[in-house]
Design a protein around this motif. Structure first.
Motif, PDB file in Angstrom:
ATOM      1  N   GLY A 202     -35.849 -11.480  24.272  1.00 24.03           N
ATOM      2  CA  GLY A 202     -35.780 -12.424  22.836  1.00 24.03           C
ATOM      3  C   GLY A 202     -36.154 -13.528  22.625  1.00 24.03           C
ATOM      4  N   ASN A 203     -36.285 -13.960  21.920  1.00 22.14           N
ATOM      5  CA  ASN A 203     -36.101 -14.822  21.582  1.00 22.14           C
ATOM      6  C   ASN A 203     -36.196 -16.203  20.456  1.00 22.14           C
TER       7      ASN A 203
ATOM      8  N   ASN B 114     -37.856 -19.021  18.762  1.00 21.70           N
ATOM      9  CA  ASN B 114     -39.155 -19.332  19.112  1.00 21.70           C
ATOM     10  C   ASN B 114     -39.391 -19.511  17.248  1.00 21.70           C
TER      11      ASN B 114
ATOM     12  N   ASP C 183     -42.738 -19.344  16.792  1.00 23.48           N
ATOM     13  CA  ASP C 183     -44.404 -17.991  16.569  1.00 23.48           C
ATOM     14  C   ASP C 183     -43.802 -17.081  15.521  1.00 23.48           C
TER      15      ASP C 183
ATOM     16  N   GLU D 240     -44.257 -14.384  14.511  1.00 18.98           N
ATOM     17  CA  GLU D 240     -44.822 -13.087  14.875  1.00 18.98           C
ATOM     18  C   GLU D 240     -44.167 -12.267  15.738  1.00 18.98           C
ATOM     19  N   GLU D 241     -43.374 -13.331  16.673  1.00 17.66           N
ATOM     20  CA  GLU D 241     -42.848 -12.462  17.911  1.00 17.66           C
ATOM     21  C   GLU D 241     -41.792 -12.826  17.904  1.00 17.66           C
ATOM     22  N   ARG D 242     -41.177 -14.174  16.786  1.00 14.82           N
ATOM     23  CA  ARG D 242     -39.716 -14.269  16.893  1.00 14.82           C
ATOM     24  C   ARG D 242     -39.787 -12.898  15.917  1.00 14.82           C
ATOM     25  N   ARG D 243     -40.332 -12.283  14.668  1.00 11.63           N
ATOM     26  CA  ARG D 243     -39.905 -11.308  13.852  1.00 11.63           C
ATOM     27  C   ARG D 243     -39.555 -10.044  15.352  1.00 11.63           C
ATOM     28  N   LYS D 244     -40.078  -9.437  16.129  1.00 14.89           N
ATOM     29  CA  LYS D 244     -40.981  -8.686  17.266  1.00 14.89           C
ATOM     30  C   LYS D 244     -39.499  -8.568  17.730  1.00 14.89           C
ATOM     31  N   ASP D 245     -39.238  -9.984  18.017  1.00 17.56           N
ATOM     32  CA  ASP D 245     -37.761  -9.437  18.732  1.00 17.56           C
ATOM     33  C   ASP D 245     -36.182  -9.142  18.501  1.00 17.56           C
TER      34      ASP D 245
END
Length: 257
Positions: free
Chosen positions: A73-74, A77, A79, A81-86
């Motif tokens: 993860g990051n 980030n 982004d 949506e990507e950060r929430r996913k991570d």
């Protein structure tokens, strides 16, 4: 202070040649230590059956897990949506740590450019959310000097102070700061330390590490009142197991002295 060995020390061997489940045996039989640190990329699975098998392999050797270094993860980030996913994926590791009896997990501060106010705000907010999950599960969270915004010790101090909770601390790594700020950086984050990473690379005939002044690093930790685990991360060339043994011998010599 007590000695642990991180599975990262055998990263050229685990898991490609040797499964992580064999690591406890190696540590007990070959290294003679009683504590280990595990690295998330080396897990063959995160399913209950595998975690039970790993737990049994650890307890059979009379060992304890002192940390899981989570490398995914990051949280910096931009982004959303990507950060929430991570963050969602990272939260699962608190439960995995609890299953294995680890008091800590280490989650990195992320990566990207520029390292500015907006990034630091994202990182701080991410850690605040992660810390709450840690409180719920009963596992503390660590930040390590591990690149990105955490390459600057002042950022680590700022993040820890901003999160402002007693279940969030630092994991000073002896090798990860740039050489010109290494000892100053360790000193800045040492008072927040829950665990420390003892990086080692190469040794002379007298058994002294030639890249890092290990004794100086230990003295910095002592002066800060640190009395936790020193987790060895050998990253040198040559035989990794021999490198771990040399690091253990050096630490024992310095600690006994």
């Amino acid at each position: 202070m007590q000695i642990a060995v991180a599975s990262w020390s055998l990263h050229r061997e685990i898991p490609r040649l040797t499964p992580l489940i064999e690591f406890p045996r190696i540590c007990q039989e070959e290294f003679g230590v009683k504590a280990i640190e595990l690295n998330s990329p080396f897990f063959a699975s995160t399913e209950g059956k595998y975690l039970d098998e790993l737990t049994e392999a650890i307890s059979r050797r009379g060992l304890k897990v002192v940390n899981i270094a989570v490398d995914l993860g990051n949280i910096a980030n931009p982004d959303d949506e990507e950060r929430r996913k991570d963050i969602k994926a990272l939260k699962e590791w608190f439960s995995i740590a609890k299953w294995l009896g680890s008091p800590f997990i280490r989650i990195n501060a992320g990566k990207g450019e520029p390292v500015d106010e907006a990034m630091l705000k994202r990182v701080i907010n991410s850690y605040k959310e992660l810390v709450e999950e840690g409180k719920r599960i009963g596992v503390d969270l660590l930040i390590e000097n591990h690149g990105g915004p955490s390459a600057n010790p002042d950022n680590i101090v700022r993040i820890i102070e901003a999160v402002g909770t007693d279940n969030f601390g630092s994991c000073p790594d002896f090798g990860n700061f740039a050489p010109e700020i290494r000892y100053e950086g360790i000193a800045k984050i040492a008072r927040y330390a829950f665990l420390a990473h003892v990086k080692s690379y190469d040794f002379n005939k007298e058994g002294k590490e030639t890249t890092i002044d290990i004794e100086r690093c230990l003295n910095i930790l002592k002066e800060a009142g640190f009395d936790g685990y020193l987790s060895i991360e050998f990253e040198g060339k040559g035989n990794q197991r021999e490198g771990v043994k040399k690091t253990i011998a050096l630490l024992r010599k310095l600690m006994d002295g």
